[in-house]
Design a protein around this motif. Structure first.
Motif, PDB file in Angstrom:
ATOM      1  N   TYR A 139       0.840  -1.205   0.000  1.00  0.00           N
ATOM      2  CA  TYR A 139       0.000   0.000   0.000  1.00  0.00           C
ATOM      3  C   TYR A 139       0.874   1.254   0.000  1.00  0.00           C
ATOM      4  N   ALA A 161       2.354   1.761  -3.384  1.00  0.00           N
ATOM      5  CA  ALA A 161       1.314   2.224  -4.309  1.00  0.00           C
ATOM      6  C   ALA A 161       1.007   3.701  -4.075  1.00  0.00           C
ATOM      7  N   GLN A 162       1.045   4.115  -2.822  1.00  0.00           N
ATOM      8  CA  GLN A 162       0.799   5.521  -2.488  1.00  0.00           C
ATOM      9  C   GLN A 162       1.934   6.396  -3.024  1.00  0.00           C
ATOM     10  N   ARG A 183      -6.178   2.383  -4.368  1.00  0.00           N
ATOM     11  CA  ARG A 183      -5.358   1.448  -3.592  1.00  0.00           C
ATOM     12  C   ARG A 183      -5.965   1.052  -2.251  1.00  0.00           C
ATOM     13  N   LEU A 213      -3.091  -5.142  -5.327  1.00  0.00           N
ATOM     14  CA  LEU A 213      -1.996  -4.172  -5.179  1.00  0.00           C
ATOM     15  C   LEU A 213      -0.767  -4.635  -5.966  1.00  0.00           C
TER      16      LEU A 213
END
Length: 87
Positions: free
Chosen positions: A61, A64-65, A72, A80
């Motif tokens: 996560y 992805a951020q 997400r 993910l």
């Protein structure tokens, strides 16, 4: 001869080929510019990071951020991983 995609694209032919194969503009530009650079060798195997399957969902996560993947917060770990690999 390949179309000129502007000064931000260093290898127009590679860029267009990647776009024709379905790569995003961002991904095609990254790869084309890396291949055009003498300082980079994109065909060499990368770093020694473990595969995404070994990462925790929280780590996935966070990554992805960092790169701005939308949606997400609603994704499973497998989603993910897929989003990160296809970015």
């Amino acid at each position: 001869m390949a179309k000129n995609h502007g000064p931000s694209i260093k290898d127009d032919e590679t860029y267009q080929s990647l776009r024709d194969d379905g790569a995003s503009k961002e991904k095609a530009a990254r790869i084309a510019n890396a291949q055009a650079s003498d300082d980079q060798d994109p065909s060499e195997k990368g770093g020694k990071a473990p595969p995404y399957e070994d990462w925790t969902k929280d780590d996935l996560y966070d990554r992805a951020q960092e790169i701005g993947i939308d949606g997400r917060s609603d994704m499973t770990k497998d989603e993910l991983i897929e989003a990160l690999r296809n970015h």
